[in-house]
Design a protein around this motif. Structure first.
Motif, PDB file in Angstrom:
ATOM      1  N   ARG A 208       0.849  -1.248  -0.055  1.00 30.15           N
ATOM      2  CA  ARG A 208       0.104  -0.139   0.142  1.00 30.15           C
ATOM      3  C   ARG A 208       1.043   1.295   0.097  1.00 30.15           C
ATOM      4  NH1 ARG A 208      -4.774   2.417   1.291  1.00 30.15           N
ATOM      5  NH2 ARG A 208      -4.410   4.248   2.507  1.00 30.15           N
ATOM      6  N   LYS A 209       1.921   1.125   0.841  1.00 26.46           N
ATOM      7  CA  LYS A 209       2.913   2.424   0.987  1.00 26.46           C
ATOM      8  C   LYS A 209       3.579   2.762  -0.352  1.00 26.46           C
ATOM      9  CE  LYS A 209       4.080   2.195   5.816  1.00 26.46           C
ATOM     10  NZ  LYS A 209       5.039   1.374   6.499  1.00 26.46           N
TER      11      LYS A 209
ATOM     12  N   MET B 230     -17.106  -2.361  -0.434  1.00 29.61           N
ATOM     13  CA  MET B 230     -17.034  -2.430   0.747  1.00 29.61           C
ATOM     14  C   MET B 230     -18.215  -3.466   1.469  1.00 29.61           C
ATOM     15  SD  MET B 230     -15.715  -0.757   3.562  1.00 29.61           S
ATOM     16  CE  MET B 230     -15.870  -1.524   5.215  1.00 29.61           C
TER      17      MET B 230
ATOM     18  N   PHE C 266     -20.100  -5.170   5.036  1.00 31.03           N
ATOM     19  CA  PHE C 266     -20.167  -5.076   6.452  1.00 31.03           C
ATOM     20  C   PHE C 266     -20.630  -6.733   6.630  1.00 31.03           C
ATOM     21  CE2 PHE C 266     -20.490  -0.793   5.203  1.00 31.03           C
ATOM     22  CZ  PHE C 266     -19.568  -0.134   6.361  1.00 31.03           C
TER      23      PHE C 266
ATOM     24  N   ALA D 184     -12.460   9.615   3.009  1.00 30.45           N
ATOM     25  CA  ALA D 184     -11.566  10.396   4.258  1.00 30.45           C
ATOM     26  C   ALA D 184     -10.747   9.573   5.036  1.00 30.45           C
ATOM     27  CB  ALA D 184     -12.684  11.072   5.255  1.00 30.45           C
ATOM     28  N   GLY D 185     -10.501   8.309   4.644  1.00 32.03           N
ATOM     29  CA  GLY D 185      -9.671   7.459   5.338  1.00 32.03           C
ATOM     30  C   GLY D 185      -9.894   6.967   6.783  1.00 32.03           C
ATOM     31  N   VAL D 186     -11.310   7.235   6.793  1.00 36.47           N
ATOM     32  CA  VAL D 186     -11.849   6.549   8.359  1.00 36.47           C
ATOM     33  C   VAL D 186     -11.886   5.329   8.159  1.00 36.47           C
ATOM     34  CG1 VAL D 186     -13.688   6.780   9.783  1.00 36.47           C
ATOM     35  CG2 VAL D 186     -13.049   8.790   8.762  1.00 36.47           C
ATOM     36  N   LEU D 187     -12.514   4.800   6.829  1.00 36.09           N
ATOM     37  CA  LEU D 187     -13.000   3.377   6.696  1.00 36.09           C
ATOM     38  C   LEU D 187     -11.862   2.780   5.696  1.00 36.09           C
ATOM     39  CD1 LEU D 187     -16.849   2.941   6.012  1.00 36.09           C
ATOM     40  CD2 LEU D 187     -15.341   1.670   7.912  1.00 36.09           C
ATOM     41  N   GLU D 188     -11.503   1.579   5.997  1.00 38.98           N
ATOM     42  CA  GLU D 188     -10.838   0.755   4.963  1.00 38.98           C
ATOM     43  C   GLU D 188     -11.599   0.092   3.981  1.00 38.98           C
ATOM     44  OE1 GLU D 188      -6.615   0.192   3.891  1.00 38.98           O
ATOM     45  OE2 GLU D 188      -7.384   1.294   5.454  1.00 38.98           O
TER      46      GLU D 188
ATOM     47  N   THR E  75      -5.473   9.335  -2.192  1.00 38.94           N
ATOM     48  CA  THR E  75      -5.876  10.591  -2.020  1.00 38.94           C
ATOM     49  C   THR E  75      -4.461  11.456  -2.067  1.00 38.94           C
ATOM     50  OG1 THR E  75      -6.003  10.614   0.217  1.00 38.94           O
ATOM     51  CG2 THR E  75      -8.070  10.496  -1.078  1.00 38.94           C
TER      52      THR E  75
END
Lengths: 258, 260
Positions: free
Chosen positions: B3-4, B26, B28, B89-93, B101
């Protein structure tokens, strides 16, 4: 994103803000405020010393000093990990709202308790003055010991905070473990009191080594040897590495469970 | 690690793209969300019920947003809009696919992260600012601006629990928008304060769009608002992309499918 110096600065600022919040909240509206961080271990020591030297008649020289050194160091571990278990769950509202390095939360609980421990050292100094114990040069090993204990507690908190997200049972289970650990560590008794086989088992208890270390450097004026240091450091490092691995492996799924 | 390095590569090759979503899905897990204890887990594991009942919130969404774009996302409640925003926003993967982003993001999705009712407004500004990734010196410099915009000057040292909900919302909005971000994420459900303050908020967002040329992601189910503000848009329903293109066309399609 790769972890840069800039990230580090931001995280350090967040940590600083969280720690200062916790300090403000802890003694809010209490009359003596921060003095409780010193008074609390002092009063606890007096109670325990009274009970164990009069009721059980332990024959340990300078027993109150022996006691308060062990008690305060052990409670650094027990209090910080007990808070650490809940650190991610309590930070759920934050984790759900914004992107933040989740590792900061368990780290913050340990840092906060480390600062409290530093305050409680004032109580230790008072007791040492009262019993006229003059520390030797070996006291300079204290920062090193605190690094070990900090690493150890952080590692434990990382593991516990991650596991408790998936299994809330950890919270209650850990409370029991801490009680058992308190009594199986020579805090208010001497290791010689134990059966020989238990003394051998005790060598695998990191907290025994840490408690012993602090008594050596402050009370007995002994220089901890290399083996001692390696054991203390090794236990801390292994715990921290396991903690980091467990945390990094699970943190992406936290948000689905908190 | 992958990922990096992908992110690093993205920085070099992306040119004008500031948000790139590739095949983002996504999932759940409805069953596992209600699991609270080890006992339940073991029982469900034995009954083999554990991994059933999946809920697909986003299905294979790809999206590229260029610098300076004002991009709209429309869809009904529960269509996956918020999930999409949280991923950006990077809250969820995302469960699968990738989201990259570039630059700082000001997510006006949920405001007031970390606000503590026992702390004073002053302390909360610093705490909230830190969590939003501001530097201390930045907050120091913009402190008066934040306070003035939120209209809480006289209450700075009162605990926030004594604030009205409107005051808290104003302060939260004020802290979140004091920065000029690279990407601004606005959720329309975020109606803050009274009428006059809402106007003030809209003016501030407009200024970010018109003067600072910030990239904007705007979410709404009010299609007229989307048409007014956005150039391009995407319509998502049940996590699946319906159509995308120029905002008026997308909004028209959305309206006609809902009998309006």
């Amino acid at each position: 994103m790769a972890y840069t110096r800039d990230n580090l600065k931001k995280d350090a600022f967040i940590l600083q803000m969280l720690v200062s919040r916790d300090f403000k909240l802890k003694y809010r509206r209490s009359f003596l405020g921060i003095a409780w961080s010193i008074l609390n271990p002092l009063l606890m020591m007096i109670v325990m010393a009274a009970v164990f030297s009069h009721v059980f008649r332990f024959d340990i020289p300078n027993f109150p000093v022996y006691l308060i050194l062990g008690m305060t160091l052990f409670s650094l571990m027990s209090v910080s990990t007990n808070a650490g278990v809940l650190s991610i769950i309590n930070a759920a509202p934050l984790i759900k709202k914004i992107r933040v390095n989740k590792l900061l939360f368990p780290l913050e609980t340990v840092l906060f308790e480390l600062l409290n421990y530093a305050l409680s050292l004032v109580a230790v100094i008072l007791v040492m003055l009262y019993f006229q114990i003059t520390p030797t040069i070996n006291i300079l090993f204290l920062p090193l010991l605190l690094v070990y204990v900090f690493m150890f507690c952080t590692g434990l908190s990382l593991i516990l905070s991650a596991l408790s997200v998936f299994f809330r049972d950890m919270i209650y289970l850990w409370g029991v473990v801490i009680i058992a650990w308190t009594y199986t560590t020579p805090i208010f008794y001497h290791i010689d009191l134990l059966e020989p086989w238990m003394q051998k088992v005790m060598l695998f208890n990191p907290m025994f080594h840490y408690v012993n270390y602090i008594r050596e450097i402050t009370l007995w004026g002994v220089t901890p040897n290399l083996t001692n240091n390696l054991i203390c450091f090794g236990a801390a490092l292994i715990t921290l590495i396991i903690g980091l691995l467990v945390f990094r492996k699970t943190e992406k799924r936290f948000i689905l469970y908190v | 690690m992958s990922r990096k390095s992908a992110q690093a590569q993205f920085h070099e090759t992306s040119g004008n793209n500031v948000v790139v979503l590739e095949n983002v899905s996504m999932v759940f897990n409805k069953a596992s969300e209600s699991l609270g204890s080890l006992k339940e887990y073991v029982i469900k594991l034995l009954k083999r019920q554990l991994f059933f009942d999946k809920f697909l919130a986003l299905d294979n969404i790809s999206l590229t947003i260029k610098k300076g774009d004002v991009f709209g996302i429309v869809g009904t409640n529960g269509s996956g809009k918020s999930t999409l925003l949280k991923i950006i926003a990077g809250v969820l993967e995302p469960s699968s696919g990738s989201c990259m982003t570039k630059g700082t993001i000001a997510p006006l999705i949920e405001l007031g992260a970390g606000f503590d009712p026992e702390l004073s407004a002053r302390e909360n500004i610093y705490l909230n600012g830190a969590l939003l990734g501001y530097k201390k010196i930045f907050i120091d410099q913009h402190f008066d601006e934040i306070v003035e915009f939120a209209e809480v000057k006289d209450f700075l040292d009162l605990p926030m629990k004594n604030f009205s909900s409107g005051m808290i919302a104003r302060l939260a909005f004020s802290v979140a928008t004091v920065i000029v971000p690279d990407i601004l994420i606005v959720d329309e459900t975020l109606a803050v304060g009274d009428m006059f303050f809402q106007e003030k908020c809209e003016t501030r967002i407009r200024k970010l769009i018109d003067v600072d040329h910030v990239t904007v992601l705007f979410v709404s189910h009010d299609t007229h608002q989307v048409e007014r503000i956005c150039e391009r848009a995407i319509w998502i329903e049940h996590g699946v992309e319906q159509t995308r293109g120029p905002a008026p066309e997308v909004c028209q399609a959305y309206r006609s499918s809902h009998g309006g």
